[in-house]
Motif scaffolding. Structure first.
Motif, PDB file in Angstrom:
ATOM      1  N   MET A   1       3.028  -9.367 -16.888  1.00  0.00           N
ATOM      2  CA  MET A   1       2.598  -9.569 -15.499  1.00  0.00           C
ATOM      3  C   MET A   1       3.511  -8.809 -14.552  1.00  0.00           C
ATOM      4  SD  MET A   1      -0.054 -11.589 -15.547  1.00  0.00           S
ATOM      5  CE  MET A   1      -0.154 -12.322 -13.917  1.00  0.00           C
ATOM      6  N   VAL A   2       2.927  -8.020 -13.686  1.00  0.00           N
ATOM      7  CA  VAL A   2       3.695  -7.232 -12.721  1.00  0.00           C
ATOM      8  C   VAL A   2       3.431  -7.749 -11.318  1.00  0.00           C
ATOM      9  CG1 VAL A   2       4.004  -4.961 -11.673  1.00  0.00           C
ATOM     10  CG2 VAL A   2       3.754  -5.163 -14.151  1.00  0.00           C
ATOM     11  N   LYS A   3       4.506  -8.180 -10.662  1.00  0.00           N
ATOM     12  CA  LYS A   3       4.409  -8.589  -9.262  1.00  0.00           C
ATOM     13  C   LYS A   3       4.927  -7.458  -8.390  1.00  0.00           C
ATOM     14  CE  LYS A   3       5.956 -11.919  -5.782  1.00  0.00           C
ATOM     15  NZ  LYS A   3       6.714 -13.164  -5.504  1.00  0.00           N
ATOM     16  N   ALA A   4       4.067  -6.983  -7.493  1.00  0.00           N
ATOM     17  CA  ALA A   4       4.449  -5.932  -6.557  1.00  0.00           C
ATOM     18  C   ALA A   4       4.558  -6.524  -5.159  1.00  0.00           C
ATOM     19  CB  ALA A   4       3.424  -4.806  -6.564  1.00  0.00           C
ATOM     20  N   VAL A   5       5.565  -6.070  -4.421  1.00  0.00           N
ATOM     21  CA  VAL A   5       5.786  -6.505  -3.050  1.00  0.00           C
ATOM     22  C   VAL A   5       5.700  -5.292  -2.134  1.00  0.00           C
ATOM     23  CG1 VAL A   5       7.416  -7.565  -1.433  1.00  0.00           C
ATOM     24  CG2 VAL A   5       7.312  -8.369  -3.805  1.00  0.00           C
ATOM     25  N   VAL A   6       5.001  -5.440  -1.022  1.00  0.00           N
ATOM     26  CA  VAL A   6       5.012  -4.429   0.031  1.00  0.00           C
ATOM     27  C   VAL A   6       5.727  -5.040   1.228  1.00  0.00           C
ATOM     28  CG1 VAL A   6       3.674  -2.921   1.531  1.00  0.00           C
ATOM     29  CG2 VAL A   6       2.867  -3.408  -0.792  1.00  0.00           C
ATOM     30  N   ALA A   7       6.855  -4.491   1.597  1.00  0.00           N
ATOM     31  CA  ALA A   7       7.630  -4.972   2.740  1.00  0.00           C
ATOM     32  C   ALA A   7       7.347  -4.048   3.921  1.00  0.00           C
ATOM     33  CB  ALA A   7       9.115  -4.999   2.414  1.00  0.00           C
ATOM     34  N   GLY A   8       6.611  -4.586   4.893  1.00  0.00           N
ATOM     35  CA  GLY A   8       6.088  -3.776   5.983  1.00  0.00           C
ATOM     36  C   GLY A   8       4.601  -3.581   5.773  1.00  0.00           C
ATOM     37  N   ALA A   9       3.953  -4.637   5.263  1.00  0.00           N
ATOM     38  CA  ALA A   9       2.579  -4.531   4.779  1.00  0.00           C
ATOM     39  C   ALA A   9       1.532  -4.474   5.878  1.00  0.00           C
ATOM     40  CB  ALA A   9       2.272  -5.710   3.850  1.00  0.00           C
ATOM     41  N   SER A  10       1.905  -4.818   7.117  1.00  0.00           N
ATOM     42  CA  SER A  10       0.908  -4.861   8.182  1.00  0.00           C
ATOM     43  C   SER A  10       0.816  -3.571   8.980  1.00  0.00           C
ATOM     44  CB  SER A  10       1.228  -6.020   9.145  1.00  0.00           C
ATOM     45  OG  SER A  10       1.189  -7.247   8.461  1.00  0.00           O
ATOM     46  N   GLY A  11       1.674  -2.614   8.681  1.00  0.00           N
ATOM     47  CA  GLY A  11       1.742  -1.377   9.455  1.00  0.00           C
ATOM     48  C   GLY A  11       0.735  -0.332   9.027  1.00  0.00           C
ATOM     49  N   GLY A  12       0.857   0.832   9.665  1.00  0.00           N
ATOM     50  CA  GLY A  12      -0.083   1.919   9.424  1.00  0.00           C
ATOM     51  C   GLY A  12      -0.025   2.460   8.011  1.00  0.00           C
ATOM     52  N   ILE A  13       1.132   2.422   7.393  1.00  0.00           N
ATOM     53  CA  ILE A  13       1.259   2.796   5.982  1.00  0.00           C
ATOM     54  C   ILE A  13       1.024   1.586   5.096  1.00  0.00           C
ATOM     55  CG2 ILE A  13       2.836   3.659   4.191  1.00  0.00           C
ATOM     56  CD1 ILE A  13       4.312   5.189   6.416  1.00  0.00           C
ATOM     57  N   GLY A  14       1.578   0.456   5.503  1.00  0.00           N
ATOM     58  CA  GLY A  14       1.564  -0.737   4.666  1.00  0.00           C
ATOM     59  C   GLY A  14       0.175  -1.232   4.305  1.00  0.00           C
ATOM     60  N   GLN A  15      -0.757  -1.198   5.260  1.00  0.00           N
ATOM     61  CA  GLN A  15      -2.096  -1.721   4.956  1.00  0.00           C
ATOM     62  C   GLN A  15      -2.854  -0.871   3.939  1.00  0.00           C
ATOM     63  OE1 GLN A  15      -4.615  -3.649   7.802  1.00  0.00           O
ATOM     64  NE2 GLN A  15      -2.995  -3.809   9.325  1.00  0.00           N
ATOM     65  N   PRO A  16      -2.989   0.445   4.137  1.00  0.00           N
ATOM     66  CA  PRO A  16      -3.689   1.226   3.105  1.00  0.00           C
ATOM     67  C   PRO A  16      -2.932   1.250   1.777  1.00  0.00           C
ATOM     68  CG  PRO A  16      -2.803   2.678   4.817  1.00  0.00           C
ATOM     69  CD  PRO A  16      -2.675   1.273   5.316  1.00  0.00           C
ATOM     70  N   LEU A  17      -1.602   1.209   1.823  1.00  0.00           N
ATOM     71  CA  LEU A  17      -0.821   1.159   0.587  1.00  0.00           C
ATOM     72  C   LEU A  17      -1.098  -0.135  -0.163  1.00  0.00           C
ATOM     73  CD1 LEU A  17       1.409   2.137  -1.336  1.00  0.00           C
ATOM     74  CD2 LEU A  17       3.087   1.207   0.263  1.00  0.00           C
ATOM     75  N   SER A  18      -1.164  -1.242   0.569  1.00  0.00           N
ATOM     76  CA  SER A  18      -1.467  -2.531  -0.058  1.00  0.00           C
ATOM     77  C   SER A  18      -2.865  -2.524  -0.668  1.00  0.00           C
ATOM     78  CB  SER A  18      -1.337  -3.658   0.970  1.00  0.00           C
ATOM     79  OG  SER A  18      -0.014  -3.741   1.475  1.00  0.00           O
ATOM     80  N   LEU A  19      -3.811  -1.906   0.026  1.00  0.00           N
ATOM     81  CA  LEU A  19      -5.171  -1.783  -0.501  1.00  0.00           C
ATOM     82  C   LEU A  19      -5.173  -1.035  -1.834  1.00  0.00           C
ATOM     83  CD1 LEU A  19      -8.292  -1.820  -0.374  1.00  0.00           C
ATOM     84  CD2 LEU A  19      -8.152   0.190   1.104  1.00  0.00           C
ATOM     85  N   LEU A  20      -4.471   0.087  -1.880  1.00  0.00           N
ATOM     86  CA  LEU A  20      -4.439   0.878  -3.107  1.00  0.00           C
ATOM     87  C   LEU A  20      -3.771   0.105  -4.241  1.00  0.00           C
ATOM     88  CD1 LEU A  20      -3.527   4.324  -1.511  1.00  0.00           C
ATOM     89  CD2 LEU A  20      -5.686   3.735  -2.628  1.00  0.00           C
ATOM     90  N   LEU A  21      -2.717  -0.628  -3.933  1.00  0.00           N
ATOM     91  CA  LEU A  21      -2.045  -1.414  -4.968  1.00  0.00           C
ATOM     92  C   LEU A  21      -2.926  -2.561  -5.459  1.00  0.00           C
ATOM     93  CD1 LEU A  21       1.585  -1.505  -3.524  1.00  0.00           C
ATOM     94  CD2 LEU A  21       0.840  -0.331  -5.606  1.00  0.00           C
ATOM     95  N   LYS A  22      -3.754  -3.100  -4.569  1.00  0.00           N
ATOM     96  CA  LYS A  22      -4.697  -4.160  -4.985  1.00  0.00           C
ATOM     97  C   LYS A  22      -5.704  -3.611  -5.994  1.00  0.00           C
ATOM     98  CE  LYS A  22      -6.852  -8.209  -4.682  1.00  0.00           C
ATOM     99  NZ  LYS A  22      -7.659  -8.160  -5.914  1.00  0.00           N
TER     100      LYS A  22
END
Length: 335
Positions: free
Chosen positions: A1-22
């Protein structure tokens, strides 16, 4: 099991990055941390029909601890853009402080996680992260990784546009090593090391190099002051994160550039690069394995004379950038 964290997830980079990681098959659980909106972003992403939970965390109620506990990989795009009336030094101090505080959390709650730093200026924030982790005796040079992939992505794209070899017009099929740092003339594209070889008209070479080095300005101008490179950076961050995770799962020959710590023997071949360039941190193609950055791919041998000149300029700039990051932590500790 891999847990990934995005710190700064609500920003202009963070949101699309979080989408791709999902969407990534290499991520089983996603934790999103930011000072605002992260629970909303997490709820939105949780409706996507891919496996794995998504949870958002805010600073209140020990949110950083909740996000980071059990993390295997932490991607940090956190920070603010430069605002009217703000000097570059003002911006540095704010973003440096943000990265320092997140890394303090990593040291306490996820000391063995891979740490991928996107927050600018990378040339200084990676040394900041290293100093904080050293202070807590949990620094592993193989796992503290500055994300410079966007420079390679731009090199692929821009070179393909001017490559006169019609058979090499697909940027995804080009490998253009980019070394040095992650800002302006600290970025050194090694066109002589392109694979497959490219044929760029002599009149276009200087223009191409400058475009790779200052591609971010192109986006800022096109957005007319309303933003910077967020979508392309999110893609680059995702590509890099997947490379790290693929290596961690044992896949062989996984290579991406990264701004890494060269001192010591943790990364094979790093000492040779340090001897060549004379700085403690440097971006170079890295092969990834289960422990993170396992070895440097040698691309500095046999570069052209013009590339050597670019490298000299880059190293001079990097030296000051690195010192600025280290000094920020030293001076913070002395207050």
């Amino acid at each position: 099991m891999v847990k990934a964290v995005v710190a700064g997830a609500s920003g202009g980079i963070g949101q699309p990055l979080s989408l791709l990681l999902k969407l990534s098959p290499y991520v089983d659980e996603l934790a999103l941390y930011d000072v605002v909106n992260s629970p909303g972003v997490a709820t939105d992403l949780s409706h996507i029909s891919t496996a794995g939970p998504v949870k958002g965390f805010l600073p209140k109620d020990d949110g950083l601890k909740g996000a980071l506990t059990g993390a295997d990989i932490v991607v940090i795009p956190a920070g603010i853009p430069r605002k009217p009336g703000m000097t570059r030094d003002d911006l540095f101090k704010i973003n440096a402080g943000i990265v320092r505080d997140i890394i303090e959390g990593v040291a306490k709650y996820a000391p063995k996680a891979f740490v991928l730093i996107i927050s600018n200026p990378v040339n200084s924030t990676v040394p900041i992260a290293a100093e904080v982790l050293k202070k807590h005796n949990v620094f592993d040079p193989r796992k503290v990784l500055g994300v410079t992939t966007l420079d390679s992505v731009r090199a692929q794209t821009f070179t393909a546009e001017v490559n006169s070899d019609s058979s090499n017009k697909n940027p995804s099929k080009l490998n253009i090593p980019v070394v040095g740092g992650h800002s302006g003339d600290t970025i050194v594209p090694l066109l002589s090391k392109a694979s497959p070889a490219v044929n760029v008209p002599a009149a276009d070479v200087e223009k191409l190099i400058k475009r790779i080095q200052f591609g971010g300005d192109e986006v800022v101008q096109a957005k007319d002051g309303a933003g910077s490179a967020t979508l392309s950076m999110a893609y680059a961050g995702f590509r890099f994160a997947e490379a790290v995770l693929r290596g961690a799962k044992g896949e062989s020959n996984v290579v991406e550039p990264s701004f890494v710590y060269l001192d010591g023997k943790a990364i094979a071949g790093a000492d040779k690069v340090k001897e060549a360039v004379g700085v403690d941190f440097f971006a170079v193609p890295i092969e990834f394995g289960p422990s993170g950055a396992t070895k440097v791919v040698d691309v500095l041998s046999g570069i052209s004379d013009s590339e050597k000149k670019l490298l000299s300029v880059a190293v001079e700039g990097l030296s000051g950038n690195i010192s600025k990051g280290v000094d920020f932590i030293v001076n913070s500790a002395s207050k």
